[in-house]
Design a protein around this motif. Structure first.
Motif, PDB file in Angstrom:
ATOM      1  N   TRP A   1      16.060 -38.468 -49.010  1.00 57.63           N
ATOM      2  CA  TRP A   1      15.347 -37.297 -49.543  1.00 57.63           C
ATOM      3  C   TRP A   1      15.512 -37.189 -51.062  1.00 57.63           C
ATOM      4  O   TRP A   1      15.057 -36.216 -51.657  1.00 57.63           O
ATOM      5  CB  TRP A   1      15.873 -36.013 -48.915  1.00 57.63           C
ATOM      6  CG  TRP A   1      15.627 -35.876 -47.443  1.00 57.63           C
ATOM      7  CD1 TRP A   1      14.825 -36.638 -46.648  1.00 57.63           C
ATOM      8  CD2 TRP A   1      16.206 -34.889 -46.581  1.00 57.63           C
ATOM      9  NE1 TRP A   1      14.858 -36.190 -45.353  1.00 57.63           N
ATOM     10  CE2 TRP A   1      15.696 -35.127 -45.274  1.00 57.63           C
ATOM     11  CE3 TRP A   1      17.095 -33.838 -46.782  1.00 57.63           C
ATOM     12  CZ2 TRP A   1      16.053 -34.335 -44.178  1.00 57.63           C
ATOM     13  CZ3 TRP A   1      17.456 -33.046 -45.698  1.00 57.63           C
ATOM     14  CH2 TRP A   1      16.937 -33.299 -44.400  1.00 57.63           C
ATOM     15  N   MET A   2      16.141 -38.167 -51.689  1.00 53.97           N
ATOM     16  CA  MET A   2      16.434 -38.114 -53.119  1.00 53.97           C
ATOM     17  C   MET A   2      15.769 -39.315 -53.787  1.00 53.97           C
ATOM     18  O   MET A   2      16.231 -40.458 -53.653  1.00 53.97           O
ATOM     19  CB  MET A   2      17.951 -38.113 -53.356  1.00 53.97           C
ATOM     20  CG  MET A   2      18.663 -36.962 -52.650  1.00 53.97           C
ATOM     21  SD  MET A   2      20.475 -37.049 -52.759  1.00 53.97           S
ATOM     22  CE  MET A   2      20.724 -36.738 -54.495  1.00 53.97           C
ATOM     23  N   TRP A   3      14.678 -39.060 -54.500  1.00 48.84           N
ATOM     24  CA  TRP A   3      13.819 -40.120 -55.028  1.00 48.84           C
ATOM     25  C   TRP A   3      13.929 -40.238 -56.543  1.00 48.84           C
ATOM     26  O   TRP A   3      14.133 -39.246 -57.244  1.00 48.84           O
ATOM     27  CB  TRP A   3      12.365 -39.840 -54.644  1.00 48.84           C
ATOM     28  CG  TRP A   3      12.060 -40.206 -53.225  1.00 48.84           C
ATOM     29  CD1 TRP A   3      12.523 -39.599 -52.084  1.00 48.84           C
ATOM     30  CD2 TRP A   3      11.246 -41.291 -52.790  1.00 48.84           C
ATOM     31  NE1 TRP A   3      12.041 -40.233 -50.972  1.00 48.84           N
ATOM     32  CE2 TRP A   3      11.248 -41.276 -51.364  1.00 48.84           C
ATOM     33  CE3 TRP A   3      10.503 -42.260 -53.455  1.00 48.84           C
ATOM     34  CZ2 TRP A   3      10.538 -42.198 -50.609  1.00 48.84           C
ATOM     35  CZ3 TRP A   3       9.791 -43.192 -52.698  1.00 48.84           C
ATOM     36  CH2 TRP A   3       9.808 -43.156 -51.290  1.00 48.84           C
ATOM     37  N   VAL A   4      13.759 -41.480 -57.009  1.00 46.92           N
ATOM     38  CA  VAL A   4      13.791 -41.750 -58.444  1.00 46.92           C
ATOM     39  C   VAL A   4      12.589 -42.592 -58.839  1.00 46.92           C
ATOM     40  O   VAL A   4      12.069 -43.388 -58.043  1.00 46.92           O
ATOM     41  CB  VAL A   4      15.089 -42.476 -58.854  1.00 46.92           C
ATOM     42  CG1 VAL A   4      16.294 -41.564 -58.696  1.00 46.92           C
ATOM     43  CG2 VAL A   4      15.285 -43.761 -58.040  1.00 46.92           C
TER      44      VAL A   4
ATOM     45  N   ARG B   1      11.481 -45.031 -55.539  1.00 44.69           N
ATOM     46  CA  ARG B   1      12.210 -45.266 -54.294  1.00 44.69           C
ATOM     47  C   ARG B   1      13.277 -44.193 -54.101  1.00 44.69           C
ATOM     48  O   ARG B   1      13.682 -43.525 -55.068  1.00 44.69           O
ATOM     49  CB  ARG B   1      12.881 -46.633 -54.341  1.00 44.69           C
ATOM     50  CG  ARG B   1      13.914 -46.768 -55.471  1.00 44.69           C
ATOM     51  CD  ARG B   1      14.692 -48.057 -55.357  1.00 44.69           C
ATOM     52  NE  ARG B   1      15.646 -48.266 -56.441  1.00 44.69           N
ATOM     53  CZ  ARG B   1      16.868 -47.727 -56.507  1.00 44.69           C
ATOM     54  NH1 ARG B   1      17.274 -46.900 -55.553  1.00 44.69           N
ATOM     55  NH2 ARG B   1      17.674 -47.998 -57.529  1.00 44.69           N
ATOM     56  N   PRO B   2      13.767 -44.027 -52.870  1.00 45.76           N
ATOM     57  CA  PRO B   2      14.933 -43.164 -52.682  1.00 45.76           C
ATOM     58  C   PRO B   2      16.195 -43.872 -53.149  1.00 45.76           C
ATOM     59  O   PRO B   2      16.224 -45.108 -53.255  1.00 45.76           O
ATOM     60  CB  PRO B   2      14.957 -42.936 -51.169  1.00 45.76           C
ATOM     61  CG  PRO B   2      14.258 -44.123 -50.598  1.00 45.76           C
ATOM     62  CD  PRO B   2      13.228 -44.553 -51.615  1.00 45.76           C
ATOM     63  N   ILE B   3      17.220 -43.114 -53.446  1.00 43.92           N
ATOM     64  CA  ILE B   3      18.478 -43.738 -53.850  1.00 43.92           C
ATOM     65  C   ILE B   3      19.103 -44.442 -52.649  1.00 43.92           C
ATOM     66  O   ILE B   3      18.829 -44.114 -51.494  1.00 43.92           O
ATOM     67  CB  ILE B   3      19.467 -42.715 -54.453  1.00 43.92           C
ATOM     68  CG1 ILE B   3      19.890 -41.665 -53.422  1.00 43.92           C
ATOM     69  CG2 ILE B   3      18.870 -42.061 -55.686  1.00 43.92           C
ATOM     70  CD1 ILE B   3      21.022 -40.759 -53.912  1.00 43.92           C
ATOM     71  N   ALA B   4      19.934 -45.419 -52.931  1.00 47.00           N
ATOM     72  CA  ALA B   4      20.551 -46.213 -51.868  1.00 47.00           C
ATOM     73  C   ALA B   4      21.671 -45.457 -51.167  1.00 47.00           C
ATOM     74  O   ALA B   4      21.986 -45.740 -50.002  1.00 47.00           O
ATOM     75  CB  ALA B   4      21.081 -47.528 -52.445  1.00 47.00           C
TER      76      ALA B   4
ATOM     77  N   ARG C   1      12.726 -37.744 -61.173  1.00 52.79           N
ATOM     78  CA  ARG C   1      13.446 -37.680 -59.905  1.00 52.79           C
ATOM     79  C   ARG C   1      12.963 -36.465 -59.116  1.00 52.79           C
ATOM     80  O   ARG C   1      12.430 -35.496 -59.689  1.00 52.79           O
ATOM     81  CB  ARG C   1      14.963 -37.581 -60.143  1.00 52.79           C
ATOM     82  CG  ARG C   1      15.378 -36.291 -60.840  1.00 52.79           C
ATOM     83  CD  ARG C   1      16.872 -36.178 -61.003  1.00 52.79           C
ATOM     84  NE  ARG C   1      17.234 -34.873 -61.551  1.00 52.79           N
ATOM     85  CZ  ARG C   1      18.472 -34.390 -61.569  1.00 52.79           C
ATOM     86  NH1 ARG C   1      19.475 -35.107 -61.101  1.00 52.79           N
ATOM     87  NH2 ARG C   1      18.719 -33.193 -62.082  1.00 52.79           N
ATOM     88  N   ALA C   2      13.154 -36.513 -57.821  1.00 53.41           N
ATOM     89  CA  ALA C   2      12.812 -35.396 -56.938  1.00 53.41           C
ATOM     90  C   ALA C   2      13.767 -35.413 -55.760  1.00 53.41           C
ATOM     91  O   ALA C   2      14.176 -36.493 -55.298  1.00 53.41           O
ATOM     92  CB  ALA C   2      11.370 -35.502 -56.445  1.00 53.41           C
ATOM     93  N   ALA C   3      14.143 -34.229 -55.281  1.00 58.44           N
ATOM     94  CA  ALA C   3      15.064 -34.162 -54.140  1.00 58.44           C
ATOM     95  C   ALA C   3      14.846 -32.886 -53.357  1.00 58.44           C
ATOM     96  O   ALA C   3      14.507 -31.838 -53.912  1.00 58.44           O
ATOM     97  CB  ALA C   3      16.518 -34.250 -54.610  1.00 58.44           C
ATOM     98  N   TRP C   4      15.074 -33.008 -52.069  1.00 56.20           N
ATOM     99  CA  TRP C   4      14.972 -31.876 -51.150  1.00 56.20           C
ATOM    100  C   TRP C   4      16.353 -31.505 -50.625  1.00 56.20           C
ATOM    101  O   TRP C   4      17.242 -32.337 -50.509  1.00 56.20           O
ATOM    102  CB  TRP C   4      14.069 -32.229 -49.970  1.00 56.20           C
ATOM    103  CG  TRP C   4      12.609 -32.253 -50.281  1.00 56.20           C
ATOM    104  CD1 TRP C   4      11.692 -31.265 -50.053  1.00 56.20           C
ATOM    105  CD2 TRP C   4      11.854 -33.330 -50.862  1.00 56.20           C
ATOM    106  NE1 TRP C   4      10.439 -31.649 -50.454  1.00 56.20           N
ATOM    107  CE2 TRP C   4      10.505 -32.918 -50.956  1.00 56.20           C
ATOM    108  CE3 TRP C   4      12.198 -34.612 -51.314  1.00 56.20           C
ATOM    109  CZ2 TRP C   4       9.504 -33.732 -51.477  1.00 56.20           C
ATOM    110  CZ3 TRP C   4      11.210 -35.417 -51.839  1.00 56.20           C
ATOM    111  CH2 TRP C   4       9.882 -34.980 -51.916  1.00 56.20           C
ATOM    112  N   TRP C   5      16.489 -30.232 -50.268  1.00 55.53           N
ATOM    113  CA  TRP C   5      17.713 -29.667 -49.674  1.00 55.53           C
ATOM    114  C   TRP C   5      17.366 -29.154 -48.291  1.00 55.53           C
ATOM    115  O   TRP C   5      16.223 -28.736 -48.036  1.00 55.53           O
ATOM    116  CB  TRP C   5      18.219 -28.522 -50.554  1.00 55.53           C
ATOM    117  CG  TRP C   5      19.462 -27.810 -50.091  1.00 55.53           C
ATOM    118  CD1 TRP C   5      20.736 -28.053 -50.499  1.00 55.53           C
ATOM    119  CD2 TRP C   5      19.543 -26.710 -49.175  1.00 55.53           C
ATOM    120  NE1 TRP C   5      21.612 -27.173 -49.895  1.00 55.53           N
ATOM    121  CE2 TRP C   5      20.899 -26.344 -49.067  1.00 55.53           C
ATOM    122  CE3 TRP C   5      18.606 -25.999 -48.420  1.00 55.53           C
ATOM    123  CZ2 TRP C   5      21.348 -25.306 -48.244  1.00 55.53           C
ATOM    124  CZ3 TRP C   5      19.039 -24.971 -47.590  1.00 55.53           C
ATOM    125  CH2 TRP C   5      20.390 -24.627 -47.509  1.00 55.53           C
ATOM    126  N   SER C   6      18.342 -29.159 -47.393  1.00 53.99           N
ATOM    127  CA  SER C   6      18.102 -28.598 -46.064  1.00 53.99           C
ATOM    128  C   SER C   6      19.373 -27.982 -45.511  1.00 53.99           C
ATOM    129  O   SER C   6      20.470 -28.194 -46.036  1.00 53.99           O
ATOM    130  CB  SER C   6      17.605 -29.681 -45.102  1.00 53.99           C
ATOM    131  OG  SER C   6      17.155 -29.099 -43.896  1.00 53.99           O
TER     132      SER C   6
END
Length: 307
Positions: free
Chosen positions: A37-40, A2-5, A50-55
């Motif tokens: 956009w920040m998943w765990v 899930r993404p972080i809260a 974990r995975a995360a995107w930047w923009s």
């Protein structure tokens, strides 16, 4: 999975180590990242991956996937399996359909191939991304100039001035693409004209920097003919040499050293703590110019792309 809260789960997300952890809070505050956009991947309270995107600020779509980690105490097979499952799940919810996903990038040590543990970390992450369809695009050198490193005195061969107007720099960038060794630029030239590639680079990156444009320098001969240019800037994280080029007809005369020295001098006069730059591993002329100017190769960056 899930993404972080929200910000309250940054400690959870940061349990796996990586150099970008210290920037996450500011990135969220400034809009470079979003909780969705920040998943765990969790097993109970244990963070497995974990995975995360930047923009860019203001964009509704991710620009690049710059965080992908797994718990390295897992077996090799488990690391890849869990990482692939997380990335598949997160991408389907995060990346708009109909176009290639954003590039994956990872900062790595300069000697990452020489140490078994470090190499395993890098190759595990690359294997995960490969299973989701990407391939290695380019490896880049990360470079840094540090205060008290001598800057060569002006040779007197060139004079420097800011661009005359908004059109001058994109026009020179168009010329500089002839014979470029930069992997991203070479790919762009297979998809669009040099003028279109230069304009997109200018508008999508250089024009977005909030640092003063009077830092930018056009290098000219005594008769006023442009030889090349350098774009010193601040990207919100570091002072950087954002773009450096010598025009095709003037290559081979060592002008790159004069131009880089001028760009470094502009930033050093701002009393910055360091100046960052990067170039492709295979761009030896550019890498050698930074080495001669006293820049240290403190790291590398892997970039992987979906076709």
């Amino acid at each position: 999975m899930r993404p972080i809260a929200g910000r309250e789960e940054l400690d959870l997300f940061s349990r796996l180590p990586y150099v970008l952890n210290e920037e996450l809070a500011d990135d969220l505050a400034q809009g470079h990242r979003r909780p969705e956009w920040m998943w765990v991947a969790l097993l109970g309270n244990r963070l497995l991956a974990r995975a995360a995107w930047w923009s860019r600020v203001g964009s509704d779509t991710p620009f690049n996937l710059d965080i992908l980690d797994v718990d390295d105490s897992l077996s090799a097979a488990e690391r890849v399996k869990i990482g692939v499952r997380l990335l598949h799940t997160a991408m389907s919810a995060t990346v708009p359909g109909g176009s290639p996903p954003p590039e994956y990038s990872r900062f790595i040590p300069p000697d990452w191939r020489d140490k078994a543990a470090t190499r395993s970390v890098v190759e595990d992450r690359m294997a995960i991304v490969e299973h989701v369809g990407a391939r290695l695009f380019v490896e880049r050198l990360r470079l840094e100039w540090r205060p008290r490193t001598p800057i060569p005195e002006p040779s007197g061969r060139l004079a420097f001035r800011p661009p005359r107007d908004r059109a001058e720099l994109p026009a020179l960038m168009t010329q500089a693409l002839d014979g470029t060794l930069d992997a991203h630029s070479r790919r762009d030239l297979t998809r669009m004209s040099a003028a279109a590639a230069a304009t997109r680079h200018y508008e999508d990156e250089l024009a977005r920097y909030t640092s003063p444009r009077d830092w930018w320098r056009i290098a000219v001969l005594p008769d006023g003919e442009p030889v090349g240019f350098v774009v010193p800037a601040h990207n919100g994280y570091n002072a950087i040499i954002a773009y450096l080029a010598v025009l095709p007809r003037h290559r081979g005369h060592g002008y790159i050293d004069d131009i880089l020295a001028e760009g470094t001098r502009v930033l050093a006069e701002q009393d910055v703590s360091r100046v960052r730059a990067s170039t492709d591993l295979g761009n030896l002329p550019m890498a050698n110019a930074f080495r001669r100017a006293g820049y240290v190769n403190f790291g590398r960056e892997i970039k992987m792309a979906w076709s």
